[in-house]
Design an enzyme around this catalytic site. Structure first.
Site, PDB file in Angstrom:
ATOM      1  N   THR A  28       0.830  -1.205   0.000  1.00  0.00           N
ATOM      2  CA  THR A  28       0.000   0.000   0.000  1.00  0.00           C
ATOM      3  C   THR A  28       0.864   1.254   0.000  1.00  0.00           C
ATOM      4  O   THR A  28       2.028   1.231   0.405  1.00  0.00           O
ATOM      5  CB  THR A  28      -0.920   0.069   1.243  1.00  0.00           C
ATOM      6  OG1 THR A  28      -0.108   0.107   2.418  1.00  0.00           O
ATOM      7  CG2 THR A  28      -1.873  -1.106   1.285  1.00  0.00           C
ATOM      8  N   SER A  48       1.037   4.885   1.823  1.00  0.00           N
ATOM      9  CA  SER A  48       0.547   5.396   3.106  1.00  0.00           C
ATOM     10  C   SER A  48      -0.549   6.431   2.921  1.00  0.00           C
ATOM     11  O   SER A  48      -0.645   7.089   1.886  1.00  0.00           O
ATOM     12  CB  SER A  48       1.694   6.026   3.895  1.00  0.00           C
ATOM     13  OG  SER A  48       2.682   5.066   4.175  1.00  0.00           O
ATOM     14  N   HIS A  92       2.147  10.864   5.309  1.00  0.00           N
ATOM     15  CA  HIS A  92       3.111  11.628   4.511  1.00  0.00           C
ATOM     16  C   HIS A  92       3.256  13.041   5.062  1.00  0.00           C
ATOM     17  O   HIS A  92       4.371  13.572   5.141  1.00  0.00           O
ATOM     18  CB  HIS A  92       2.684  11.678   3.045  1.00  0.00           C
ATOM     19  CG  HIS A  92       2.848  10.376   2.345  1.00  0.00           C
ATOM     20  ND1 HIS A  92       2.105  10.031   1.246  1.00  0.00           N
ATOM     21  CD2 HIS A  92       3.664   9.321   2.575  1.00  0.00           C
ATOM     22  CE1 HIS A  92       2.466   8.840   0.821  1.00  0.00           C
ATOM     23  NE2 HIS A  92       3.407   8.385   1.626  1.00  0.00           N
ATOM     24  N   SER A 145       5.777   4.052  -3.509  1.00  0.00           N
ATOM     25  CA  SER A 145       5.007   4.572  -4.645  1.00  0.00           C
ATOM     26  C   SER A 145       5.630   5.811  -5.265  1.00  0.00           C
ATOM     27  O   SER A 145       5.387   6.117  -6.421  1.00  0.00           O
ATOM     28  CB  SER A 145       3.589   4.915  -4.201  1.00  0.00           C
ATOM     29  OG  SER A 145       3.624   6.040  -3.326  1.00  0.00           O
TER      30      SER A 145
END
Length: 102
Positions: free
Chosen positions: A53, A55, A60, A86
């Site tokens: 996943t 976050s 962040h 990501s």
């Protein structure tokens, strides 16, 4: 900002300029569960596939707030995010350090 996490203007601006829809698999995040709605703009973790996943945005934001002074106050700042996942957090950090930084 949500829950008072974002206080630094550079954090707010970087997060607004980073479109999370570009970093998540749309077919994996268009659903709901009992706890919260999924979707690139939900304040919740989003599936990237392979049981991984990205976050939630507030996570962040907390990280960027902790680094804000270092990312925006020094000329030619450098930042290294090991295992960036990501890329959302790295994109925000890049926007905070500005052009010419690494």
């Amino acid at each position: 900002a949500a829950a008072g996490i974002i206080t630094h203007p550079a954090v707010r601006q970087a997060m607004l300029q980073t479109d999370r829809v570009l970093y998540v698999e749309s077919s994996l995040c268009q659903r709901k569960c009992r706890t919260y709605d999924y979707g690139p703009y939900a304040d919740a973790p989003q599936a990237l596939g392979h049981k991984v996943t990205v976050s939630a945005p507030h996570v962040h934001a907390a990280g960027l707030e902790a680094l804000a002074h270092h990312l925006v106050s020094k000329p030619a700042c450098r930042a290294l995010d090991v295992g960036c996942g990501s890329g959302v957090l790295v994109a925000c950090m890049a926007r905070m350090v500005g052009p010419g930084a690494t």
